[in-house]
Design a protein around this motif. Structure first.
Motif, PDB file in Angstrom:
ATOM      1  N   ILE A  93       1.080 -15.707  17.515  1.00 35.02           N
ATOM      2  CA  ILE A  93       0.767 -15.171  16.189  1.00 35.02           C
ATOM      3  C   ILE A  93       0.444 -13.698  16.366  1.00 35.02           C
ATOM      4  CG2 ILE A  93      -0.845 -15.254  14.242  1.00 35.02           C
ATOM      5  CD1 ILE A  93      -1.307 -18.242  15.070  1.00 35.02           C
ATOM      6  N   PHE A  94       1.164 -12.840  15.698  1.00 34.60           N
ATOM      7  CA  PHE A  94       0.893 -11.410  15.837  1.00 34.60           C
ATOM      8  C   PHE A  94      -0.340 -11.046  15.012  1.00 34.60           C
ATOM      9  CE2 PHE A  94       1.209  -6.914  15.783  1.00 34.60           C
ATOM     10  CZ  PHE A  94       1.883  -6.586  16.956  1.00 34.60           C
ATOM     11  N   ASN A  95      -1.249 -10.309  15.652  1.00 34.58           N
ATOM     12  CA  ASN A  95      -2.483  -9.898  14.994  1.00 34.58           C
ATOM     13  C   ASN A  95      -3.019  -8.692  15.741  1.00 34.58           C
ATOM     14  OD1 ASN A  95      -5.035  -9.896  13.572  1.00 34.58           O
ATOM     15  ND2 ASN A  95      -4.824 -12.116  13.292  1.00 34.58           N
ATOM     16  N   LEU A  96      -4.095  -8.154  15.256  1.00 39.19           N
ATOM     17  CA  LEU A  96      -4.791  -7.086  15.950  1.00 39.19           C
ATOM     18  C   LEU A  96      -5.731  -7.659  16.996  1.00 39.19           C
ATOM     19  CD1 LEU A  96      -5.730  -4.842  12.882  1.00 39.19           C
ATOM     20  CD2 LEU A  96      -3.734  -4.635  14.381  1.00 39.19           C
ATOM     21  N   GLY A  97      -6.218  -6.770  17.885  1.00 34.43           N
ATOM     22  CA  GLY A  97      -7.205  -7.180  18.862  1.00 34.43           C
ATOM     23  C   GLY A  97      -8.607  -7.208  18.296  1.00 34.43           C
ATOM     24  N   HIS A  98      -8.779  -6.690  17.093  1.00 34.90           N
ATOM     25  CA  HIS A  98     -10.033  -6.767  16.347  1.00 34.90           C
ATOM     26  C   HIS A  98      -9.679  -6.426  14.904  1.00 34.90           C
ATOM     27  CE1 HIS A  98     -14.563  -5.975  15.848  1.00 34.90           C
ATOM     28  NE2 HIS A  98     -14.390  -7.261  16.110  1.00 34.90           N
ATOM     29  N   GLY A  99     -10.678  -6.164  14.051  1.00 36.43           N
ATOM     30  CA  GLY A  99     -10.410  -5.969  12.636  1.00 36.43           C
ATOM     31  C   GLY A  99      -9.703  -4.664  12.320  1.00 36.43           C
ATOM     32  N   ILE A 100      -8.895  -4.696  11.267  1.00 33.60           N
ATOM     33  CA  ILE A 100      -8.229  -3.488  10.790  1.00 33.60           C
ATOM     34  C   ILE A 100      -9.278  -2.471  10.361  1.00 33.60           C
ATOM     35  CG2 ILE A 100      -7.971  -4.330   8.410  1.00 33.60           C
ATOM     36  CD1 ILE A 100      -5.211  -2.956   8.382  1.00 33.60           C
ATOM     37  N   LEU A 101      -9.046  -1.211  10.699  1.00 33.90           N
ATOM     38  CA  LEU A 101     -10.009  -0.151  10.403  1.00 33.90           C
ATOM     39  C   LEU A 101      -9.790   0.407   9.010  1.00 33.90           C
ATOM     40  CD1 LEU A 101      -9.796   1.562  13.890  1.00 33.90           C
ATOM     41  CD2 LEU A 101     -11.666   0.138  13.027  1.00 33.90           C
ATOM     42  N   GLN A 102     -10.878   0.877   8.385  1.00 36.09           N
ATOM     43  CA  GLN A 102     -10.792   1.269   6.978  1.00 36.09           C
ATOM     44  C   GLN A 102      -9.947   2.511   6.752  1.00 36.09           C
ATOM     45  OE1 GLN A 102     -15.304   2.243   6.801  1.00 36.09           O
ATOM     46  NE2 GLN A 102     -14.381   3.418   5.153  1.00 36.09           N
ATOM     47  N   ASP A 103      -9.718   3.329   7.799  1.00 37.50           N
ATOM     48  CA  ASP A 103      -8.877   4.514   7.627  1.00 37.50           C
ATOM     49  C   ASP A 103      -7.424   4.243   8.000  1.00 37.50           C
ATOM     50  OD1 ASP A 103      -9.525   4.218  10.307  1.00 37.50           O
ATOM     51  OD2 ASP A 103      -9.579   6.371  10.717  1.00 37.50           O
ATOM     52  N   THR A 104      -7.033   2.972   8.087  1.00 36.69           N
ATOM     53  CA  THR A 104      -5.649   2.618   8.407  1.00 36.69           C
ATOM     54  C   THR A 104      -4.738   2.932   7.228  1.00 36.69           C
ATOM     55  OG1 THR A 104      -6.417   0.827   9.837  1.00 36.69           O
ATOM     56  CG2 THR A 104      -4.124   0.748   9.103  1.00 36.69           C
ATOM     57  N   PRO A 105      -3.709   3.771   7.412  1.00 41.53           N
ATOM     58  CA  PRO A 105      -2.779   4.047   6.307  1.00 41.53           C
ATOM     59  C   PRO A 105      -1.953   2.805   5.957  1.00 41.53           C
ATOM     60  CG  PRO A 105      -2.671   5.784   7.985  1.00 41.53           C
ATOM     61  CD  PRO A 105      -3.451   4.634   8.579  1.00 41.53           C
ATOM     62  N   ILE A 106      -1.814   2.560   4.697  1.00 46.76           N
ATOM     63  CA  ILE A 106      -1.048   1.400   4.242  1.00 46.76           C
ATOM     64  C   ILE A 106       0.401   1.489   4.715  1.00 46.76           C
ATOM     65  CG2 ILE A 106      -0.070   0.358   2.156  1.00 46.76           C
ATOM     66  CD1 ILE A 106      -2.823   0.707   0.876  1.00 46.76           C
ATOM     67  N   VAL A 107       0.957   2.693   4.781  1.00 46.54           N
ATOM     68  CA  VAL A 107       2.349   2.834   5.221  1.00 46.54           C
ATOM     69  C   VAL A 107       2.509   2.383   6.671  1.00 46.54           C
ATOM     70  CG1 VAL A 107       2.941   4.645   3.573  1.00 46.54           C
ATOM     71  CG2 VAL A 107       1.990   5.279   5.808  1.00 46.54           C
ATOM     72  N   HIS A 108       1.438   2.457   7.478  1.00 45.19           N
ATOM     73  CA  HIS A 108       1.526   1.994   8.859  1.00 45.19           C
ATOM     74  C   HIS A 108       1.560   0.469   8.909  1.00 45.19           C
ATOM     75  CE1 HIS A 108      -0.277   5.978  10.600  1.00 45.19           C
ATOM     76  NE2 HIS A 108       0.799   6.161   9.859  1.00 45.19           N
ATOM     77  N   VAL A 109       0.820  -0.177   8.014  1.00 45.69           N
ATOM     78  CA  VAL A 109       0.895  -1.640   7.936  1.00 45.69           C
ATOM     79  C   VAL A 109       2.292  -2.060   7.506  1.00 45.69           C
ATOM     80  CG1 VAL A 109      -0.073  -3.715   6.867  1.00 45.69           C
ATOM     81  CG2 VAL A 109      -1.565  -1.774   7.394  1.00 45.69           C
ATOM     82  N   GLU A 110       2.867  -1.350   6.559  1.00 41.14           N
ATOM     83  CA  GLU A 110       4.233  -1.648   6.110  1.00 41.14           C
ATOM     84  C   GLU A 110       5.233  -1.451   7.245  1.00 41.14           C
ATOM     85  OE1 GLU A 110       3.567  -0.387   1.410  1.00 41.14           O
ATOM     86  OE2 GLU A 110       4.374   1.069   2.845  1.00 41.14           O
ATOM     87  N   ARG A 111       5.032  -0.401   8.051  1.00 38.47           N
ATOM     88  CA  ARG A 111       5.917  -0.159   9.195  1.00 38.47           C
ATOM     89  C   ARG A 111       5.799  -1.298  10.210  1.00 38.47           C
ATOM     90  NH1 ARG A 111       7.336   5.377  11.920  1.00 38.47           N
ATOM     91  NH2 ARG A 111       8.194   4.734  13.955  1.00 38.47           N
ATOM     92  N   LEU A 112       4.560  -1.729  10.485  1.00 35.16           N
ATOM     93  CA  LEU A 112       4.358  -2.846  11.398  1.00 35.16           C
ATOM     94  C   LEU A 112       5.115  -4.081  10.924  1.00 35.16           C
ATOM     95  CD1 LEU A 112       2.851  -4.493  13.617  1.00 35.16           C
ATOM     96  CD2 LEU A 112       0.987  -4.754  11.976  1.00 35.16           C
ATOM     97  N   LEU A 113       4.975  -4.429   9.658  1.00 36.89           N
ATOM     98  CA  LEU A 113       5.626  -5.626   9.135  1.00 36.89           C
ATOM     99  C   LEU A 113       7.141  -5.498   9.168  1.00 36.89           C
ATOM    100  CD1 LEU A 113       3.232  -6.379   6.159  1.00 36.89           C
ATOM    101  CD2 LEU A 113       3.359  -7.554   8.345  1.00 36.89           C
ATOM    102  N   ALA A 114       7.639  -4.300   8.887  1.00 35.43           N
ATOM    103  CA  ALA A 114       9.095  -4.097   8.958  1.00 35.43           C
ATOM    104  C   ALA A 114       9.603  -4.310  10.384  1.00 35.43           C
ATOM    105  CB  ALA A 114       9.433  -2.688   8.484  1.00 35.43           C
TER     106      ALA A 114
END
Length: 350
Positions: free
Chosen positions: A325-346
């Protein structure tokens, strides 16, 4: 935006995350992110401003359900993680709980002697969280796995003893050495309540559960076995007996070389791996068929670009031959750009 549909038992085969937790490899791997419902999302910030503080949100089933669903609508993650907090358990055991702005949780009175005698338990607080689960499940896409959670007894105890978080968990460690009988009673109370709490979540519709042990890495080996391994094994055995078929994920942050022992002796169905662990080593050290979850560095997600691409590729390559299961090594940080999450999923869904 992803259209919602009612969850049904017939949809189980659509839930890639649930299939992996039961030992099936899927390619691409299912993905969810710890703290995926949180401050990096503008819709979360707007709702929190409207509703008030963090704890108020946790105890508002309508608001908590909405927050749980926000990242599912936006990103279509394979898992929806309940929006709540690990300190609901000590609150249910009778400690006062509040959050100081910019400083984190506070609990009173501190359990410096490990004794709960003066507290008045209120387990109705747990039922409020179960209502959140019911509301989420009623709106969840058929392909999405509902994940419940609790804190592992050691991590919860560190907050209860100190009355707040700490850098070294020193107060709880001192009590565990100085009065192990009192500390054992505290751990036993947390363990029993956690079992009931997770059963309540499962009965409300949770399909898998995760135990967060954020401070498992702070203990010496013998203390680790007594206060991490043993209580976690007790919870796993109880849940497997009382609610058979519900997969359990253990996430012991910072334990390093103790990871194989943890996996072997707790009995979890899957193991979450933090970002400090070499995924190649983890793949070699853990049983071949054991599902793993993780372990992208949250800061690689913040960085984006080539650094993110390389980090994602490294994690996927390390776990190419096991249920993952792909996940982070800990919680997502509040300054994470949404476009980076979209890039990860792509990248994952190519």
């Amino acid at each position: 935006m992803h259209a919602f549909s009612k969850v049904s038992a017939q949809a189980d085969d659509q839930r890639a995350l649930l299939a992996v937790l039961r030992g099936e490899r899927r390619d691409p791997p299912p993905v969810w992110l710890m703290r995926q419902a949180g401050r990096y999302l503008p819709e979360y910030r707007a709702l929190r401003e409207e509703k008030g503080g963090f704890l108020a949100l946790c105890y508002d089933p309508e608001a908590a359900a909405e927050i749980t669903l926000q990242p599912i609508r936006r990103f279509g993650f394979d898992g929806a993680i309940l929006f709540s907090d690990i300190l609901i358990v000590p609150h249910a055991l009778g400690q006062d709980l509040w959050f100081e702005a910019g400083e984190g949780p506070r609990l009173a009175p501190p359990m410096t002697d490990g004794l709960l005698d003066g507290l008045v338990a209120d387990h109705s607080r747990l039922e409020t969280i179960a209502e959140t689960v019911r509301r989420v499940v009623a709106q969840l896409p058929a392909e999405t796995t509902m994940i419940g959670f609790a804190g592992s007894p050691w991590t919860v105890a560190t907050y209860m003893v100190a009355g707040q978080g700490s850098k070294d968990q020193g107060a709880a460690r001192r009590l565990a050495y100085g009065d192990p009988h009192a500390f054992a009673r505290l751990i036993a109370a947390i363990t029993a309540t956690t079992i009931d709490y997770l059963c309540l979540q499962i009965d409300a519709g949770v399909m898998a559960v995760q135990l967060f042990d954020s401070w498992a890495g702070s203990l010496a080996p013998d203390q680790f076995r007594r206060w991490v391994i043993e209580p976690n094994r007790a919870i796993v055995e109880a849940l497997h007996t009382r609610r058979p078929g519900v997969p359990m994920i253990g996430f012991p942050k910072g334990i390093g070389e103790k990871l194989p022992e943890y996996a072997r002796d707790t009995g979890f169905d899957a193991i979450g791996i933090d970002e400090t662990i070499d995924p190649v080593w983890a793949d070699q050290a853990l049983p071949p068929a054991l599902p793993v979850q993780g372990n992208l560095d949250p800061l690689a997600l913040v960085a984006g670009g080539d650094a993110l691409d390389r980090a994602v590729a490294a994690v996927r390559a390390a776990f190419a031959n096991r249920p993952h299961i792909f996940n982070l090594g800990h919680g997502i940080l509040q300054d994470t750009p949404i476009v980076h999450v979209e890039r990860l999923l792509a990248m994952l869904r190519q």
